[in-house]
Write a protein that holds these residues in place. Structure first.
Motif, PDB file in Angstrom:
ATOM      1  N   TYR A   7      55.635 136.264 -88.653  1.00  0.00           N
ATOM      2  CA  TYR A   7      55.085 136.731 -89.927  1.00  0.00           C
ATOM      3  C   TYR A   7      55.936 137.882 -90.439  1.00  0.00           C
ATOM      4  CZ  TYR A   7      50.972 133.997 -88.710  1.00  0.00           C
ATOM      5  OH  TYR A   7      50.133 132.969 -88.381  1.00  0.00           O
ATOM      6  N   ASP A   8      55.870 138.087 -91.723  1.00  0.00           N
ATOM      7  CA  ASP A   8      56.509 139.278 -92.294  1.00  0.00           C
ATOM      8  C   ASP A   8      55.643 140.508 -92.075  1.00  0.00           C
ATOM      9  OD1 ASP A   8      58.927 138.160 -93.682  1.00  0.00           O
ATOM     10  OD2 ASP A   8      57.377 136.948 -94.647  1.00  0.00           O
ATOM     11  N   VAL A   9      54.327 140.365 -92.300  1.00  0.00           N
ATOM     12  CA  VAL A   9      53.390 141.489 -92.168  1.00  0.00           C
ATOM     13  C   VAL A   9      52.189 141.039 -91.350  1.00  0.00           C
ATOM     14  CG1 VAL A   9      51.933 143.167 -93.374  1.00  0.00           C
ATOM     15  CG2 VAL A   9      54.080 142.408 -94.421  1.00  0.00           C
ATOM     16  N   ALA A  10      51.800 141.868 -90.386  1.00  0.00           N
ATOM     17  CA  ALA A  10      50.562 141.649 -89.641  1.00  0.00           C
ATOM     18  C   ALA A  10      49.669 142.870 -89.842  1.00  0.00           C
ATOM     19  CB  ALA A  10      50.836 141.443 -88.158  1.00  0.00           C
ATOM     20  N   ILE A  11      48.434 142.629 -90.226  1.00  0.00           N
ATOM     21  CA  ILE A  11      47.443 143.692 -90.412  1.00  0.00           C
ATOM     22  C   ILE A  11      46.425 143.556 -89.294  1.00  0.00           C
ATOM     23  CG2 ILE A  11      45.698 144.664 -91.968  1.00  0.00           C
ATOM     24  CD1 ILE A  11      47.258 143.046 -94.227  1.00  0.00           C
ATOM     25  N   ILE A  12      46.228 144.630 -88.549  1.00  0.00           N
ATOM     26  CA  ILE A  12      45.255 144.624 -87.462  1.00  0.00           C
ATOM     27  C   ILE A  12      43.979 145.286 -87.974  1.00  0.00           C
ATOM     28  CG2 ILE A  12      44.762 145.326 -85.094  1.00  0.00           C
ATOM     29  CD1 ILE A  12      47.787 145.590 -84.657  1.00  0.00           C
ATOM     30  N   GLY A  13      42.938 144.488 -88.160  1.00  0.00           N
ATOM     31  CA  GLY A  13      41.665 145.005 -88.645  1.00  0.00           C
ATOM     32  C   GLY A  13      41.350 144.521 -90.046  1.00  0.00           C
ATOM     33  N   SER A  14      40.192 143.876 -90.199  1.00  0.00           N
ATOM     34  CA  SER A  14      39.777 143.400 -91.523  1.00  0.00           C
ATOM     35  C   SER A  14      38.544 144.145 -92.000  1.00  0.00           C
ATOM     36  CB  SER A  14      39.516 141.892 -91.511  1.00  0.00           C
ATOM     37  OG  SER A  14      38.399 141.573 -90.697  1.00  0.00           O
ATOM     38  N   GLY A  15      38.554 145.479 -91.796  1.00  0.00           N
ATOM     39  CA  GLY A  15      37.588 146.322 -92.473  1.00  0.00           C
ATOM     40  C   GLY A  15      38.019 146.497 -93.924  1.00  0.00           C
ATOM     41  N   ILE A  16      37.380 147.395 -94.633  1.00  0.00           N
ATOM     42  CA  ILE A  16      37.624 147.507 -96.069  1.00  0.00           C
ATOM     43  C   ILE A  16      39.063 147.905 -96.381  1.00  0.00           C
ATOM     44  CG2 ILE A  16      36.898 149.919 -96.339  1.00  0.00           C
ATOM     45  CD1 ILE A  16      36.014 146.970 -98.689  1.00  0.00           C
ATOM     46  N   VAL A  17      39.693 148.728 -95.526  1.00  0.00           N
ATOM     47  CA  VAL A  17      41.083 149.123 -95.781  1.00  0.00           C
ATOM     48  C   VAL A  17      42.014 147.940 -95.557  1.00  0.00           C
ATOM     49  CG1 VAL A  17      42.954 150.659 -95.111  1.00  0.00           C
ATOM     50  CG2 VAL A  17      40.625 151.542 -95.226  1.00  0.00           C
ATOM     51  N   GLY A  18      41.853 147.250 -94.426  1.00  0.00           N
ATOM     52  CA  GLY A  18      42.672 146.072 -94.172  1.00  0.00           C
ATOM     53  C   GLY A  18      42.498 145.012 -95.237  1.00  0.00           C
ATOM     54  N   LEU A  19      41.279 144.865 -95.749  1.00  0.00           N
ATOM     55  CA  LEU A  19      41.017 143.877 -96.797  1.00  0.00           C
ATOM     56  C   LEU A  19      41.682 144.257 -98.113  1.00  0.00           C
ATOM     57  CD1 LEU A  19      37.271 143.108 -96.041  1.00  0.00           C
ATOM     58  CD2 LEU A  19      39.194 141.508 -95.809  1.00  0.00           C
ATOM     59  N   PHE A  20      41.647 145.542 -98.450  1.00  0.00           N
ATOM     60  CA  PHE A  20      42.318 145.960 -99.686  1.00  0.00           C
ATOM     61  C   PHE A  20      43.830 145.780 -99.570  1.00  0.00           C
ATOM     62  CE2 PHE A  20      38.669 148.252-101.692  1.00  0.00           C
ATOM     63  CZ  PHE A  20      38.875 147.790-102.976  1.00  0.00           C
ATOM     64  N   ILE A  21      44.395 146.048 -98.388  1.00  0.00           N
ATOM     65  CA  ILE A  21      45.829 145.825 -98.199  1.00  0.00           C
ATOM     66  C   ILE A  21      46.140 144.338 -98.362  1.00  0.00           C
ATOM     67  CG2 ILE A  21      47.732 145.959 -96.553  1.00  0.00           C
ATOM     68  CD1 ILE A  21      46.282 148.442 -95.352  1.00  0.00           C
ATOM     69  N   ARG A 207      57.488 141.418 -88.650  1.00  0.00           N
ATOM     70  CA  ARG A 207      58.508 142.412 -89.015  1.00  0.00           C
ATOM     71  C   ARG A 207      57.892 143.779 -89.232  1.00  0.00           C
ATOM     72  NH1 ARG A 207      60.871 140.163 -94.256  1.00  0.00           N
ATOM     73  NH2 ARG A 207      62.217 142.014 -94.112  1.00  0.00           N
ATOM     74  N   LEU A 208      56.687 143.796 -89.790  1.00  0.00           N
ATOM     75  CA  LEU A 208      55.998 145.062 -90.067  1.00  0.00           C
ATOM     76  C   LEU A 208      54.524 144.905 -89.695  1.00  0.00           C
ATOM     77  CD1 LEU A 208      56.414 147.426 -93.073  1.00  0.00           C
ATOM     78  CD2 LEU A 208      54.118 146.654 -92.462  1.00  0.00           C
ATOM     79  N   VAL A 209      53.964 145.942 -89.086  1.00  0.00           N
ATOM     80  CA  VAL A 209      52.570 145.912 -88.636  1.00  0.00           C
ATOM     81  C   VAL A 209      51.823 147.092 -89.245  1.00  0.00           C
ATOM     82  CG1 VAL A 209      51.010 145.907 -86.654  1.00  0.00           C
ATOM     83  CG2 VAL A 209      53.279 144.858 -86.454  1.00  0.00           C
ATOM     84  N   VAL A 210      50.606 146.821 -89.707  1.00  0.00           N
ATOM     85  CA  VAL A 210      49.711 147.882 -90.186  1.00  0.00           C
ATOM     86  C   VAL A 210      48.509 147.928 -89.253  1.00  0.00           C
ATOM     87  CG1 VAL A 210      48.296 148.747 -92.076  1.00  0.00           C
ATOM     88  CG2 VAL A 210      50.425 147.517 -92.574  1.00  0.00           C
ATOM     89  N   ASN A 211      48.301 149.075 -88.653  1.00  0.00           N
ATOM     90  CA  ASN A 211      47.174 149.304 -87.751  1.00  0.00           C
ATOM     91  C   ASN A 211      46.028 149.905 -88.542  1.00  0.00           C
ATOM     92  OD1 ASN A 211      45.335 150.254 -85.820  1.00  0.00           O
ATOM     93  ND2 ASN A 211      46.707 151.859 -85.051  1.00  0.00           N
ATOM     94  N   SER A 212      45.055 149.069 -88.912  1.00  0.00           N
ATOM     95  CA  SER A 212      43.852 149.554 -89.607  1.00  0.00           C
ATOM     96  C   SER A 212      42.625 149.137 -88.795  1.00  0.00           C
ATOM     97  CB  SER A 212      43.778 149.009 -91.036  1.00  0.00           C
ATOM     98  OG  SER A 212      43.751 147.594 -91.046  1.00  0.00           O
ATOM     99  N   ALA A 213      42.657 149.464 -87.508  1.00  0.00           N
ATOM    100  CA  ALA A 213      41.676 148.963 -86.549  1.00  0.00           C
ATOM    101  C   ALA A 213      40.433 149.833 -86.409  1.00  0.00           C
ATOM    102  CB  ALA A 213      42.338 148.776 -85.187  1.00  0.00           C
ATOM    103  N   GLY A 214      40.211 150.756 -87.330  1.00  0.00           N
ATOM    104  CA  GLY A 214      38.967 151.527 -87.335  1.00  0.00           C
ATOM    105  C   GLY A 214      38.778 152.365 -86.093  1.00  0.00           C
TER     106      GLY A 214
END
Length: 382
Positions: A7-21, A207-214
């Motif tokens: 993947y190009d981007v992986a977001i960890i966490g689908s709380g409200i911040v991860g969802l907005f991203i 390639r890039l990871v966003v940690n929004s795991a609350g």
């Protein structure tokens, strides 16, 4: 080549911040199509604090000037109303009344100072008949009115963001817990522990990871060597007043204490007409929701909630209260702290972005936080 799904981007966490991203990345897919995944260890989106809060759209008046909380909350407030309109999500924008007494006037003056410093619009003291026209049952003859505050339905917003993100091509995977991270030549390989029914690969490379795991953001950070942050999970409970919706018109708040307790137990007129009282602050060791583990902790404080509510409004009795729900805040300050911890937005190592300690006003700030992260992603991948 390292085995795994790329993947190009992986977001960890689908709380409200991860969802907005996810939502904002989805809206960018016309510029350059990226392969994006949002992972969550729960069975669906927004299962933690993102759906277990009061739904208040904060103004930014409580945040310490110069902080990320102040910057993102004020910007997020303005963005939130526009996004709610675009997604056809209902809200009420009746303002917040912060009660004033002789004993707390200095606290309200500090709030007004913070509000002006943060760029909050339309703050003013109100008195007498104007107070009663705003909140007839408020136990005060004076208060600080913050007109940009409001309330919405956080669960409805979360699912709307999820649906729009999914339609734009963002992939979501649930029952997926990140248990290991390795740096590889073309990004990060994440070892994902899934449910026994999951057919997904055990390795995801991004390639890039966003940690929004609350509440688990510090745990994810430690997997890549960022170990100086610690989340102190803190339960916040809410009681509900169902039979007397006329007691509150919008939002009634006490003067803040500016310490670990946050902005205090307050009254929220929710969109369904019920009045929520909360939250309190109970520090616990457990980060995940387990009603069996919390039996001796939650639903024990009705006297405290009744006492706080009856200090703010007339006409309420203990019999009007029934237990509502609780959420667990991702706090960066332990019990008894005099600090006002800020949000943490930190990149470590390169292309691994951490969002840690995103508690109140994190819901309001979430679109602004996401917008900031989108800017970082643009700089790195576009």
């Amino acid at each position: 080549m390292v085995e795994g799904e790329y993947y190009d981007v992986a977001i960890i966490g689908s709380g409200i911040v991860g969802l907005f991203i996810s939502y904002m990345l989805g809206r960018m897919q016309g510029e350059r199509r990226l392969k994006i995944i949002c992972m969550d260890k729960e069975h669906s989106v927004a299962q933690h604090a993102s759906s277990r809060n009061s739904g208040v759209i904060h103004s930014g008046i409580h945040a310490k000037p110069g902080t990320l909380k102040a910057r993102f909350c004020v910007k997020g407030n303005r963005m939130m109303y526009s996004i709610l309109d675009a997604l056809n999500i209902p809200y009420r924008r009746n303002g917040m009344l912060i009660l004033c007494t002789d004993d707390n006037m200095s606290a309200l003056e500090e709030l007004q100072r913070r509000g002006y410093a943060n760029g909050v619009d339309r703050i003013r003291f109100v008195y007498g008949d104007e107070v009663r026209s705003i909140e007839r049952y408020a136990r005060t003859d004076a208060g600080l009115l913050v007109e940009s505050a409001g309330v919405t339905d956080p669960s409805r917003l979360a699912y709307a963001l999820y649906e729009h993100s999914s339609r734009s091509g963002i992939e979501f995977t649930f029952n997926s817990t990140v248990v290991g991270v390795d740096k590889v030549l073309n990004g990060y390989r994440m070892v994902v522990k899934g449910s026994e029914y999951s057919k997904r690969s055990k390795s995801i490379i991004a390639r890039l990871v966003v940690n929004s795991a609350g509440t688990h953001a510090d745990d994810i950070a430690s997997l890549v060597g960022l170990k100086r942050y610690r989340i102190y999970p803190c339960i916040g409970e809410y009681y509900l007043v169902r039979r007397k919706p006329y007691l509150v018109n919008s939002l009634i708040y006490p003067a803040p204490t500016f310490d670990y307790r946050g902005i205090g137990i307050h009254l929220t007129k929710r969109l369904d007409g019920t009045i929520a009282i909360g939250p309190n602050a109970i520090y616990v060791d457990e980060k995940d929701y387990d009603d069996n583990k919390f039996k001796g902790v939650v639903n024990k404080s009705i006297d405290e909630f009744y006492s706080r509510a009856s200090e703010m409004i007339h006409g309420i009795s203990k019999d009007d209260l029934e237990y509502g729900y609780y959420g667990i805040r991702a706090r960066l300050a332990g019990y008894g702290s005099k600090e006002e911890p800020d949000f943490v937005v930190e990149e470590y190592p390169d292309n691994f972005i951490h969002l840690i300690g995103i508690e109140s006003p994190g819901f309001t700030a979430s679109p602004a936080i996401a917008d900031h992260i989108i800017g970082m992603i643009r700089d790195r991948l576009y």
